[in-house]
Structure formats: structure tokens, C-alpha cells
Design a protein around this motif. Sequence first.
Motif, PDB file in Angstrom:
ATOM      1  N   VAL A  53      40.870  40.289  41.750  1.00  0.00           N
ATOM      2  CA  VAL A  53      41.286  40.854  43.033  1.00  0.00           C
ATOM      3  C   VAL A  53      41.165  39.757  44.088  1.00  0.00           C
ATOM      4  O   VAL A  53      40.092  39.164  44.254  1.00  0.00           O
ATOM      5  N   LEU A 106      47.728  45.546  46.242  1.00  0.00           N
ATOM      6  CA  LEU A 106      46.861  46.710  46.110  1.00  0.00           C
ATOM      7  C   LEU A 106      47.396  47.843  46.974  1.00  0.00           C
ATOM      8  O   LEU A 106      47.745  47.654  48.125  1.00  0.00           O
ATOM      9  N   VAL A 134      46.199  42.145  43.364  1.00  0.00           N
ATOM     10  CA  VAL A 134      45.539  42.276  42.067  1.00  0.00           C
ATOM     11  C   VAL A 134      46.291  41.398  41.063  1.00  0.00           C
ATOM     12  O   VAL A 134      47.492  41.609  40.825  1.00  0.00           O
ATOM     13  N   CYS A 168      39.693  34.413  44.058  1.00  0.00           N
ATOM     14  CA  CYS A 168      39.844  35.805  43.627  1.00  0.00           C
ATOM     15  C   CYS A 168      38.662  36.185  42.727  1.00  0.00           C
ATOM     16  O   CYS A 168      38.160  35.351  41.969  1.00  0.00           O
ATOM     17  N   PRO A 195      40.540  48.370  42.367  1.00  0.00           N
ATOM     18  CA  PRO A 195      41.788  48.231  41.627  1.00  0.00           C
ATOM     19  C   PRO A 195      41.878  49.149  40.417  1.00  0.00           C
ATOM     20  O   PRO A 195      42.869  49.122  39.692  1.00  0.00           O
ATOM     21  N   GLU A 228      41.554  50.346  49.715  1.00  0.00           N
ATOM     22  CA  GLU A 228      40.456  49.564  50.243  1.00  0.00           C
ATOM     23  C   GLU A 228      39.702  50.375  51.294  1.00  0.00           C
ATOM     24  O   GLU A 228      40.268  51.272  51.928  1.00  0.00           O
TER      25      GLU A 228
END
Length: 285
Positions: A53, A106, A134, A168, A195, A228
Amino acid sequence: MRVLSVVGRTVWAAVVLALVAAVVVLAGRVPADSAAPRAAAPVEVPPAPSVLVCPGPLRLATEQDGTDADYDPAFDPSPVDATSLLGAVTSRRGDEQPAPAAGTRLGDGAAALAVAPAVEAGVAGASGVQGPVVLRAEPTGDAPPWLAGALAWRAGTGDLRGLAAASCQRPAPRTWLVGGSTAFGASARLVLLNPGATPASVTLRVWGPSGALELAGAPEYLVVPGEEEVVLLEGVAAEQPHMVVEVTAQGGLVAAYLQDSRTDGLVPAGVDLVTGSAPPATTQV
């Protein structure tokens, strides 16, 4: 009467002894389980894909829902010249061909970038990303693929003027974030990313220079799949010049990062992205 009482107790004791003896005899005659133990059967477990992510571009704290702050249009601090670049790379493992990888945004699942495998590695980049991405690489052999990615962000104007970059991260049940500040002129924007396919219940613990902090409000947050959750730490742990945040997730794996931005009066003082680090230990390498 006393004689009858003694005789009664004697007869009762004899009956109890006879029942105990019968149980012992029957237990000895019951055949034991003679089934031979079965050998463990091997089960083929396919390699899992690699999932990372990546942080999204930096956002002003005033963009957070529920805030009542506003700016004079004459002093608009929005970074109109902000640029971002997301890069991803896959590498071959042994004799296997490098795995192809794809990046999706995402939330809506929109395509962000695609990594085509080459002879030794696959590399791809995308500019102007609008949110967290992602990255996913499927295995091509009998081992999980090697996958890495990073985001770089830069703005030359506004309160978020500066340069920030971060790698990430793999979603995890626990993440330690070492950095950030909620002192006067600073903002610590904690971003929790889910995710996965199941909701995740996230609990926060925060330490400052004087030790563990008692947070204002409930330290638990629900992060729904593919979304999120943003927490402004200055609202739950104010006036902390240095911070350590522990993010613990249950029900699913989450990725977390901290956006640290600071101003010196009306002058931007820099930005940073804080991602997961090693957990506490008596020694670190």
C-alpha cells in the motif's frame, strides 16, 4: 435399633464396594482404541501474491471532514504546483521470470500503473496520483514475487511546501510510527488504509517525551474495506513535540503512515512522510 443401624451401614458399604469393583472390571474389559495413527498428508500451498500500500499525496489538515478552520482566499495555502511520482519494481527470483504487477487506486479500484515484466526486472512509474495506491504482484512460480514501490511528492508553494518521499508498506496487524509532532505550528495527520475485504478495528497508543499519553476521545477506529480513515493527532494528543504511535488492527490488516507538516508563523517549515519502523527492542541494527 443400634444393631439395625450398624447392620444398615454395613450393607450400604458393601453395596458401594461392589459397584466400584464392577466399574473397575468393566473398564478393564472395554477394548482400547487400537486404530493406528495416521501419517500427516502433505498439502500443496500455493504462494501468496505480494501486496503493498503506497501513501497518497499530502493533504492539508483543513481538508479533513469535521474541521472548522478556513483560510482567506488571498492567502490560499493550497499547493497548486504539487507534483507526485509513484514508482514500482518487480525482480526475478531464481530462474523465474519477474512477476507482472498492477497498481489500483484504493477505494474505486481505478488503474494507476502497470508493471510489465522484463528479463531481470520490471519497472513502471505514474505521475499525478490522486490517492493511496495498492500494488499487487501475482506469483509466477513456486515462491512469492519480489515487489517494491515508493511515492515522491513535492510542492513549491503553500503551507505544504517541501519534498517528502516514502516507501510502500505491507499491510500488518501492528505498525510502529516514530516521528511527527503536534506542537504549535505542526500537524500530524495519521492515515489508516484497509486494502482487504473485511473491516478492521484499529486501536491507537501514543507516547510523548514524558511517556504514554491519555488520548482525548476513544482511541478506536473502524476502517472499512477499501477505504481510509484519517485522524488528526493534534486533536487527540496536543502539544507533543515528539511522538511514537502504535497502530494495532484486529479483524483485518491495515497500512498506516503519518503526514508531518510544520509552519513557522506564516512561513512553511517543511513536510515529511513517516512510515512503519522496527518495533521497540533493547538493541537495534
